[in-house]
Design a protein around this motif. Structure first.
Motif, PDB file in Angstrom:
ATOM      1  N   VAL A   5     -66.759 -89.121  38.719  1.00 52.45           N
ATOM      2  CA  VAL A   5     -65.542 -89.179  39.539  1.00 52.45           C
ATOM      3  C   VAL A   5     -64.366 -88.587  38.762  1.00 52.45           C
ATOM      4  O   VAL A   5     -63.553 -87.823  39.301  1.00 52.45           O
ATOM      5  N   ARG A   6     -64.275 -88.933  37.500  1.00 48.32           N
ATOM      6  CA  ARG A   6     -63.212 -88.361  36.663  1.00 48.32           C
ATOM      7  C   ARG A   6     -63.318 -86.831  36.636  1.00 48.32           C
ATOM      8  O   ARG A   6     -62.324 -86.113  36.807  1.00 48.32           O
ATOM      9  N   GLN A   7     -64.523 -86.323  36.435  1.00 39.97           N
ATOM     10  CA  GLN A   7     -64.731 -84.883  36.380  1.00 39.97           C
ATOM     11  C   GLN A   7     -64.385 -84.224  37.708  1.00 39.97           C
ATOM     12  O   GLN A   7     -63.811 -83.128  37.740  1.00 39.97           O
ATOM     13  N   HIS A   8     -64.707 -84.909  38.799  1.00 40.65           N
ATOM     14  CA  HIS A   8     -64.402 -84.359  40.133  1.00 40.65           C
ATOM     15  C   HIS A   8     -62.908 -84.099  40.284  1.00 40.65           C
ATOM     16  O   HIS A   8     -62.490 -83.022  40.734  1.00 40.65           O
ATOM     17  N   TYR A   9     -62.087 -85.081  39.888  1.00 43.60           N
ATOM     18  CA  TYR A   9     -60.652 -84.918  40.072  1.00 43.60           C
ATOM     19  C   TYR A   9     -60.011 -84.044  39.001  1.00 43.60           C
ATOM     20  O   TYR A   9     -58.909 -83.534  39.198  1.00 43.60           O
ATOM     21  N   GLU A  10     -60.683 -83.861  37.879  1.00 44.59           N
ATOM     22  CA  GLU A  10     -60.197 -82.867  36.925  1.00 44.59           C
ATOM     23  C   GLU A  10     -60.378 -81.464  37.508  1.00 44.59           C
ATOM     24  O   GLU A  10     -59.536 -80.587  37.330  1.00 44.59           O
ATOM     25  N   LEU A  11     -61.472 -81.262  38.213  1.00 45.55           N
ATOM     26  CA  LEU A  11     -61.731 -79.961  38.839  1.00 45.55           C
ATOM     27  C   LEU A  11     -60.909 -79.752  40.102  1.00 45.55           C
ATOM     28  O   LEU A  11     -60.448 -78.646  40.378  1.00 45.55           O
ATOM     29  N   LEU A 207     -61.576 -79.940  50.809  1.00 47.54           N
ATOM     30  CA  LEU A 207     -63.000 -79.772  51.098  1.00 47.54           C
ATOM     31  C   LEU A 207     -63.843 -80.552  50.089  1.00 47.54           C
ATOM     32  O   LEU A 207     -64.784 -81.265  50.457  1.00 47.54           O
ATOM     33  N   ALA A 208     -63.496 -80.435  48.822  1.00 47.61           N
ATOM     34  CA  ALA A 208     -64.253 -81.130  47.782  1.00 47.61           C
ATOM     35  C   ALA A 208     -64.161 -82.635  47.947  1.00 47.61           C
ATOM     36  O   ALA A 208     -65.146 -83.362  47.753  1.00 47.61           O
ATOM     37  N   ASP A 209     -62.978 -83.135  48.306  1.00 46.13           N
ATOM     38  CA  ASP A 209     -62.804 -84.570  48.456  1.00 46.13           C
ATOM     39  C   ASP A 209     -63.591 -85.091  49.649  1.00 46.13           C
ATOM     40  O   ASP A 209     -64.169 -86.185  49.600  1.00 46.13           O
TER      41      ASP A 209
END
Length: 359
Positions: A5-11, A207-209
């Motif tokens: 989840v952390r990596q997702h929001y860093e991207l 889109l990613a979210d």
């Protein structure tokens, strides 16, 4: 919080609003701590009241600080990139007084309480253990404190969740790969229909979210009530579209909607710790929500349109309504109002335009 989840929001820092996107202060009226505390406690908050935005993302600190000048605000998020963008957005709009803290909201050493208000909008459903996160926030609330939460509704998210699961099985992890799939899909395919009907997927981070998030939980009303009961907090009010003011009435409405496999959108609601309850309509004094004062200037000619925030739409404020509200720039005792004026003042207090406080 899972590392994924952390990596997702860093991207993909979310939301992806332009840095110069601005907000009118009157539109932030429902983020004002004084108004919310008065609604649920019948008085103004303690002078040392603070606000925590848990999982603040890249934008929320700006409107909260705009609504609460001079109130200490802590913006907590596990994504460094989201915090950088949120800080830059504040700086570009002259906003100061926000403390940006990186880290996991479940860590009690970060952003310790007590807080008069906590906002967790669209956050808990991305935790591996949402109840642990809710309890961690509940522990930071002061007596009388208020927590606003938004959680995904199962019936509002059915299509997104179905597409998300399919993309995970196909090991699709990049927004551009999804867009290529949409371009190749049939005109009546579920994927194309979703893209044509959803505003969220217009941006890369949206889109990613919506479709590529690694951790998502959605709720039916029964599951939501079990979560709230286990938190130790009281359910004060629902605030999603069409929500009824009384929680029990709204719960019954939601159960009927779910029986029809429908939803009013995602769940938005307020929880509280030992709140005192509202001030009776015929007692105390009425005050104007401070966010609205600049918008009620007598030289303003056009009707004032403000978004509804507690489940209902707001009618435009014409000249007569603005004159009525201007009377409350200074406290007005309920005893000085006629019966008709009390009804109107109560109507505006329920919409957070006015604050009804014990004398």
């Amino acid at each position: 919080m899972p590392a994924s989840v952390r990596q997702h929001y860093e991207l993909y820092p979310y939301p992806d609003y332009p840095l110069f996107a601005s907000v009118r202060r009157p539109d932030t009226y429902a983020n004002n701590l004084d108004a919310l505390w008065a609604l649920f406690n019948g008085e103004l908050p303690p002078p040392a009241g603070r606000i925590l935005i848990a999982g603040c993302g890249s934008f929320a600190p700006y409107p909260f600080a705009l609504a609460n000048p001079g109130t200490p605000i802590t913006a907590l998020d596990l994504s460094g990139n989201s915090l950088k963008r949120a800080r830059l957005h504040c700086l570009l709009h002259g906003i100061t007084g926000v403390d940006f803290v990186p880290g996991d909201l479940c860590d009690p050493a970060l952003a310790p309480g007590p807080y008069a208000m906590i906002d967790a909008y669209g956050v808990l459903h991305h935790l591996a253990e949402p109840l642990a996160g809710l309890r961690a926030l509940a522990a930071r609330l002061c007596e009388g404190g208020i927590l606003r939460v938004m959680l995904y509704s199962h019936y509002a998210r059915r299509e997104e969740d179905s597409i998300r699961r399919a993309l995970r099985l196909l090991q699709v992890r990049d927004p551009e790969q999804v867009r290529r799939m949409v371009a190749k899909s049939g005109k009546r395919s579920r994927l194309r229909n979703f893209f044509e009907s959803s505003d969220e997927v217009a941006s890369r981070s949206g889109l990613a979210d919506a479709l590529l998030h690694p951790q998502v939980t959605s709720y039916r009303i029964g599951e939501l009530l079990e979560l709230i009961a286990a938190s130790g907090l009281a359910l004060l009010r629902f605030a999603h579209r069409g929500a009824l003011p009384e929680p029990e009435s709204e719960i019954a409405r939601l159960r009927e909607l779910e029986r029809q496999r429908r939803a009013p959108g995602n769940f938005v609601f307020y929880l509280g710790r030992d709140v005192q309850g509202p001030c009776p309509e015929k007692e105390g004094v009425y005050r104007l929500n401070p966010c609205l004062a600049p918008a009620l200037a007598p030289w303003r000619l056009a009707p004032l349109h403000l978004p509804g925030r507690l489940g209902h739409e707001n009618a435009a404020l014409d000249g007569a309504e603005r004159r009525f509200l201007r009377r409350f720039r200074n406290p007005v005792p309920a005893a000085d109002l006629s019966r008709a004026e009390l009804v109107k003042a109560g109507h505006y207090a329920d919409r957070l335009f006015l604050m009804r406080c014990r004398a």
